[in-house]
Structure formats: C-alpha cells, structure tokens
Enzyme design. Structure first.
Site, short mmCIF file in Angstrom:
data_model
loop_
_atom_site.label_atom_id
_atom_site.label_comp_id
_atom_site.label_asym_id
_atom_site.label_seq_id
_atom_site.Cartn_x
_atom_site.Cartn_y
_atom_site.Cartn_z
N GLU A 22 13.34 17.99 31.27
CA GLU A 22 14.21 19.10 30.88
C GLU A 22 15.09 18.71 29.69
OE1 GLU A 22 15.50 21.67 34.58
OE2 GLU A 22 15.83 19.54 35.00
N LYS A 99 18.06 30.50 34.71
CA LYS A 99 17.16 29.41 34.32
C LYS A 99 15.75 29.80 34.80
CE LYS A 99 16.95 24.37 34.49
NZ LYS A 99 17.57 23.15 35.06
#
Length: 120
Positions: A22, A99
């Site tokens: 990420e 997200k």
C-alpha cells in the site's frame, strides 16, 4: 442555525495503509467532507469571505491525502477534519474516508471511516 457545505466524492491518490504494498504502490482514496457553519452573513452580503471557499477546501484536502502516509484511515480522517476546522467559520465537520481498494481478500464494495469533530 447551522448550515452545511459538503464536498462529496473527492478523489486523490495516497500511500496510506499498514502493508508495504500500500505504501509502495498507493491507491485511490475518496473523501466526503461536510462542514457545519452559519452561512447567513455570506448570503446576505453575497460575500465569499464570510463563508468557506469549497474549491480551496477541496485542494487542501487533496494535499493531505497525497501527503505524508499514515497507517490508519482513522488518522487520515482526523487530519482532514483538522483542515476543515482550520477555517474560522466552521463549527464542526464530518469527514468520511473511503478506501475502495482496501486489501481485503473477499468481495466488498467499500471500506469507510467516518468521524465528526467540533471546535474544542
């Protein structure tokens, strides 16, 4: 009386999350921000300086998302709320951080953290 100004669906790329991938690859985050304030004076005088310029707000929110990475979207939401509350007219703010590409190995639509903050 409390009025609202909302910016919804603001998209920006960030490198937030606890996983190395990420941080390395980044991903899109979506922000919804609702400001609570009194817009009567701005409306009465047709005066932008007596309200919040939502274009400038959007730019400031994107800078936070694109800026320094954090592990938790809760932390990101707090930073975004701080940006909203930095405007003197704002009494409180509700911020949601979406997200949609969270690393969950199951089918899902979205992960959302929503916080509400007020002036102390």
């Amino acid at each position: 009386m409390t009025d609202r100004i909302s910016v919804k669906g603001l998209r920006a790329r960030g490198r937030h999350g606890v996983l190395a991938a990420e941080r390395e690859l980044g991903q899109e985050f979506v922000v919804d921000a609702t400001l609570f304030l009194d817009t009567a004076a701005a409306a009465a005088g047709d005066d932008l300086t007596r309200t919040v310029h939502y274009g400038e707000l959007a730019q400031d929110l994107v800078k936070v998302v694109e800026g320094e990475p954090v592990n938790l979207i809760e932390t990101l939401a707090q930073r975004l709320a701080d940006v909203c509350l930095a405007r003197e007219q704002v009494l409180s703010a509700e911020v949601s951080v979406h997200k949609p590409a969270a690393p969950i190995p199951l089918p899902f639509d979205d992960v959302i953290v929503t916080i509400t903050r007020s002036r102390a």
